[in-house]
Scaffold this motif. Sequence first.
Motif, PDB file in Angstrom:
ATOM      1  N   VAL A   1       3.909   4.753   6.892  1.00  0.00           N
ATOM      2  CA  VAL A   1       2.211   4.652   6.997  1.00  0.00           C
ATOM      3  C   VAL A   1       1.786   6.099   7.286  1.00  0.00           C
ATOM      4  O   VAL A   1       2.282   6.561   8.431  1.00  0.00           O
ATOM      5  N   GLU A   2       0.720   6.490   6.750  1.00  0.00           N
ATOM      6  CA  GLU A   2       0.009   7.670   7.126  1.00  0.00           C
ATOM      7  C   GLU A   2      -1.440   7.552   7.408  1.00  0.00           C
ATOM      8  O   GLU A   2      -1.960   6.367   6.972  1.00  0.00           O
TER       9      GLU A   2
ATOM     10  N   THR B   1       0.814  -1.192  -0.267  1.00  0.00           N
ATOM     11  CA  THR B   1       0.053  -0.143   0.156  1.00  0.00           C
ATOM     12  C   THR B   1       1.095   1.453  -0.078  1.00  0.00           C
ATOM     13  O   THR B   1       0.405   2.287  -0.660  1.00  0.00           O
ATOM     14  N   VAL B   2       2.070   1.264   0.774  1.00  0.00           N
ATOM     15  CA  VAL B   2       2.602   2.568   0.825  1.00  0.00           C
ATOM     16  C   VAL B   2       4.113   2.499   0.556  1.00  0.00           C
ATOM     17  O   VAL B   2       4.653   3.491   0.431  1.00  0.00           O
TER      18      VAL B   2
ATOM     19  N   LYS C   1      -7.230   2.296   3.114  1.00  0.00           N
ATOM     20  CA  LYS C   1      -7.049   1.320   1.890  1.00  0.00           C
ATOM     21  C   LYS C   1      -6.506  -0.022   2.175  1.00  0.00           C
ATOM     22  O   LYS C   1      -6.469  -1.041   1.523  1.00  0.00           O
TER      23      LYS C   1
ATOM     24  N   LYS D   1      -4.225   8.675   6.043  1.00  0.00           N
ATOM     25  CA  LYS D   1      -5.079   8.353   4.943  1.00  0.00           C
ATOM     26  C   LYS D   1      -4.623   7.033   4.188  1.00  0.00           C
ATOM     27  O   LYS D   1      -5.768   6.645   3.565  1.00  0.00           O
ATOM     28  N   ASP D   2      -3.797   6.376   4.672  1.00  0.00           N
ATOM     29  CA  ASP D   2      -3.563   5.009   4.175  1.00  0.00           C
ATOM     30  C   ASP D   2      -4.553   3.954   4.840  1.00  0.00           C
ATOM     31  O   ASP D   2      -4.794   2.809   4.205  1.00  0.00           O
TER      32      ASP D   2
END
Length: 487
Positions: free
Chosen positions: A359-360, A353-354, A366, A362-363
């Motif tokens: 990792v933020e 994903t990132v 998802k 907003k992730d």
Amino acid sequence: MIMSLTSFSHTSIDFFPNVLLTILAILISGLVIIITYRGPNRKSLPPGPPGWPVIGNLLQFVRSGKQFFEYVEELREIYGPILTLRLGTRTMIIISDASLAHEALIERGAQFATRPVETPTRKIFSSSEITVHSAMYGPVWRSLRRNMVQNMLSSNRVKEFGFARKSAMDKLIERIKSEARDNEGLVWVLNNSRYAAFSVLLDMCFGVEMEEESIEKMDQMMTAILYAVDPKLHDYLPILTPFNSGERNRALKLRRELVDFVVGFIEKRRKAIRNQGGSDETVSSFSYLDTLFDLRIIEGSETTPSDEDLVTLCSEFLNAGTDTTGAAIEWGIAELIANPGIQSRLYDEIKSTVGDRDVEEKDVDKMVFLQAVVKELLRRHPPTYFTEDPKIWSDPKKFDPDRFVSGREDADITGVAGVKMMPFGAGRRICPGMGMATVHVHLMIARMVQEFEWSAYPPESNVDFAGKLVFAVVMKKPLRALVKPRI
């Protein structure tokens, strides 16, 4: 398991044998009173174990040698999903059935939305009963809760403090790396996760940057308060209050120290607001304190919180979101260690994903598997004990995030649609910080798994999942784990 809004710690009555003879002497000398004492009308209450006059079922519980929730689980097999326990002067109605819980907390929520009268020790730390957690159901509680939810815990407001979470997450990772370097890869999970959660809440509460020494001191004081207000034997048997002057004096001293310490930060915030950017200090543009300074406690009145009230409200804000979040992270890491396949699968999702960046927030939306892991964590290890009903969940004791990924099982964590799990309570007194807490847990778990591979210590050993009830259900044996940096 739903208790009568009162937790009971086995460790709170360790000194029971020391006062047993005193109690018996009082029982003998007060024979006439005991004979005429009726207490609650048992005919109108659910069934439960018969108890002694005055002390009720206290002695039976102590002699069992079990955690309170373990003791209740045994009684449930005998008396069914709703039962009565009498602990000294307190009568507890315990519900362990999902439909009954929904009826009590959702369908008839207004009838069960108040709180028991505070114990004498708790009152020391709740000036004027101005608290969100323990205030009686009424206009004061509604005013305080509405202010907290609308001004601090709405989704938009929580997002505004993303900078504080990023800073805390970066510090969390660095703390773990440093501790691991100094201890051959070993780290204490709870200490680090608590510190990260506490740091975020401090920024939200006071809006001023604190030195690490002040953070540590504040944390120690908050922890001391939680232990101080944990119910003790005399809270259930007021006749023992004269034997408790030393503990009361210690509680009063702790409260005074807390007020003196916290008022300094309150004044610091007031000064920062007056200066409006003219100060050299690093301050946030907004804080929980800002919402409280001029808050009308009762609509239409001129009464605003005193400094003592502000200390109480700030303490509550900090404590409510620190230990429960820290405990959730510890249980979560323990499950990932015990289930390395789940840990690997979660890391793969994070990586895909990132990529190589951190990792933020907003992730999270998802990452379907991360959301399932956290939901399963909250189902399996809620802050307060809850019955794992095989009629509701398949293989309820198994940690299985796929139950949520596949859609074969699901649950509304608010309890509105039905009480299958209630990690944040349910009904009118549901935890107002639920949204913020889930953000913190998702982000912390994701960053910790992204940065480190977690394994058991000693190597190849099994994680001890025994729990104990303190201010929340925590791991009886604090988790110390081996970490290996991913990169």
